[in-house]
Motif scaffolding. Sequence first.
Motif, PDB file in Angstrom:
ATOM      1  N   GLY A   1       0.822  -1.204   0.000  1.00 10.06           N
ATOM      2  CA  GLY A   1       0.000   0.000   0.000  1.00 10.06           C
ATOM      3  C   GLY A   1       0.854   1.252   0.000  1.00 10.06           C
ATOM      4  N   LEU A   2       1.713   1.400  -1.002  1.00  4.28           N
ATOM      5  CA  LEU A   2       2.611   2.550  -1.083  1.00  4.28           C
ATOM      6  C   LEU A   2       1.831   3.844  -1.290  1.00  4.28           C
ATOM      7  CD1 LEU A   2       5.332   0.982  -3.376  1.00  4.28           C
ATOM      8  CD2 LEU A   2       5.423   1.276  -0.908  1.00  4.28           C
ATOM      9  N   LYS A   3       2.321   4.906  -0.681  1.00  6.16           N
ATOM     10  CA  LYS A   3       1.667   6.209  -0.818  1.00  6.16           C
ATOM     11  C   LYS A   3       2.315   7.019  -1.923  1.00  6.16           C
ATOM     12  CE  LYS A   3      -0.692   7.210   3.380  1.00  6.16           C
ATOM     13  NZ  LYS A   3      -1.150   8.298   4.199  1.00  6.16           N
ATOM     14  N   CYS A   4       1.515   7.883  -2.510  1.00  7.29           N
ATOM     15  CA  CYS A   4       1.973   8.843  -3.503  1.00  7.29           C
ATOM     16  C   CYS A   4       2.995   9.771  -2.843  1.00  7.29           C
ATOM     17  CB  CYS A   4       0.766   9.628  -4.014  1.00  7.29           C
ATOM     18  SG  CYS A   4       1.160  10.921  -5.176  1.00  7.29           S
ATOM     19  N   SER A   5       3.844  10.399  -3.631  1.00  3.19           N
ATOM     20  CA  SER A   5       4.862  11.289  -3.064  1.00  3.19           C
ATOM     21  C   SER A   5       4.258  12.477  -2.308  1.00  3.19           C
ATOM     22  CB  SER A   5       5.813  11.781  -4.151  1.00  3.19           C
ATOM     23  OG  SER A   5       5.108  12.409  -5.181  1.00  3.19           O
ATOM     24  N   CYS A   6       2.995  12.801  -2.582  1.00  2.00           N
ATOM     25  CA  CYS A   6       2.347  13.880  -1.835  1.00  2.00           C
ATOM     26  C   CYS A   6       1.796  13.386  -0.496  1.00  2.00           C
ATOM     27  CB  CYS A   6       1.226  14.502  -2.666  1.00  2.00           C
ATOM     28  SG  CYS A   6      -0.212  13.439  -2.871  1.00  2.00           S
ATOM     29  N   SER A   7       1.876  12.072  -0.252  1.00  2.00           N
ATOM     30  CA  SER A   7       1.443  11.422   0.996  1.00  2.00           C
ATOM     31  C   SER A   7      -0.050  11.501   1.268  1.00  2.00           C
ATOM     32  CB  SER A   7       2.202  11.981   2.205  1.00  2.00           C
ATOM     33  OG  SER A   7       3.569  11.718   2.064  1.00  2.00           O
ATOM     34  N   SER A   8      -0.844  11.843   0.270  1.00  2.00           N
ATOM     35  CA  SER A   8      -2.283  11.939   0.513  1.00  2.00           C
ATOM     36  C   SER A   8      -3.053  10.722   0.003  1.00  2.00           C
ATOM     37  CB  SER A   8      -2.849  13.208  -0.126  1.00  2.00           C
ATOM     38  OG  SER A   8      -2.745  13.134  -1.530  1.00  2.00           O
ATOM     39  N   ASN A   9      -2.521  10.003  -0.972  1.00  2.00           N
ATOM     40  CA  ASN A   9      -3.245   8.875  -1.553  1.00  2.00           C
ATOM     41  C   ASN A   9      -2.332   7.664  -1.693  1.00  2.00           C
ATOM     42  OD1 ASN A   9      -4.861  11.162  -2.128  1.00  2.00           O
ATOM     43  ND2 ASN A   9      -5.820  10.073  -3.796  1.00  2.00           N
ATOM     44  N   PHE A  10      -2.959   6.487  -1.673  1.00  2.00           N
ATOM     45  CA  PHE A  10      -2.225   5.265  -1.950  1.00  2.00           C
ATOM     46  C   PHE A  10      -2.146   5.063  -3.456  1.00  2.00           C
ATOM     47  CE2 PHE A  10      -3.504   4.445   2.412  1.00  2.00           C
ATOM     48  CZ  PHE A  10      -2.327   3.923   2.936  1.00  2.00           C
ATOM     49  N   LEU A  11      -1.008   4.572  -3.929  1.00  2.00           N
ATOM     50  CA  LEU A  11      -0.826   4.305  -5.353  1.00  2.00           C
ATOM     51  C   LEU A  11      -1.630   3.089  -5.774  1.00  2.00           C
ATOM     52  CD1 LEU A  11       3.042   4.732  -5.569  1.00  2.00           C
ATOM     53  CD2 LEU A  11       1.322   6.350  -6.337  1.00  2.00           C
ATOM     54  N   PRO A  12      -2.136   3.066  -7.016  1.00  2.00           N
ATOM     55  CA  PRO A  12      -2.777   1.850  -7.513  1.00  2.00           C
ATOM     56  C   PRO A  12      -1.755   0.706  -7.483  1.00  2.00           C
ATOM     57  CG  PRO A  12      -3.267   3.705  -8.952  1.00  2.00           C
ATOM     58  CD  PRO A  12      -2.207   4.155  -7.980  1.00  2.00           C
ATOM     59  N   PRO A  13      -2.183  -0.520  -7.191  1.00  2.00           N
ATOM     60  CA  PRO A  13      -1.231  -1.609  -6.970  1.00  2.00           C
ATOM     61  C   PRO A  13      -0.545  -2.168  -8.222  1.00  2.00           C
ATOM     62  CG  PRO A  13      -3.473  -2.378  -6.681  1.00  2.00           C
ATOM     63  CD  PRO A  13      -3.551  -0.910  -6.883  1.00  2.00           C
ATOM     64  N   VAL A  14      -1.060  -1.916  -9.408  1.00  2.00           N
ATOM     65  CA  VAL A  14      -0.489  -2.491 -10.631  1.00  2.00           C
ATOM     66  C   VAL A  14       0.020  -1.366 -11.532  1.00  2.00           C
ATOM     67  CG1 VAL A  14      -0.924  -4.001 -12.610  1.00  2.00           C
ATOM     68  CG2 VAL A  14      -2.190  -4.369 -10.495  1.00  2.00           C
TER      69      VAL A  14
END
Length: 117
Positions: free
Chosen positions: A90-103
């Motif tokens: 569940g990695l977060k976007c560099s802005c730390s507000s959203n999780f990245l899509p898994p694929v």
Amino acid sequence: MYRDIKCKKCRKSILNEGQTKDLFLNAHSSPVASPPEECASVQEQSNIFLNEELLPHWIILRIEAEKWSRGKLNCPYCDSKIGSFDFVSGLKCSCSSNFLPPVHVIKSKIDLIREST
């Protein structure tokens, strides 16, 4: 958008026009066709995220082989690495507000063929 996605190594089509509609997401899980969000994610510059509900069959088979955990996506023809998936971290976007899509697929490992207008 794109009418074809090809493996950069073997040049064979891995996603065609019928499969690419609504498949691509930005780093905040919004469709790429929607207006861009304010975040200029570093991950978004080098990767194309894929909607896990619209994945082609060969990607689903690879994910199922890894029991929906994490692994690499390889070209179905030449076995070259073209991306990866991670349903665990569940990695977060560099802005730390959203999780990245898994694929995701890596832009430098594929050729993006745009639709002619």
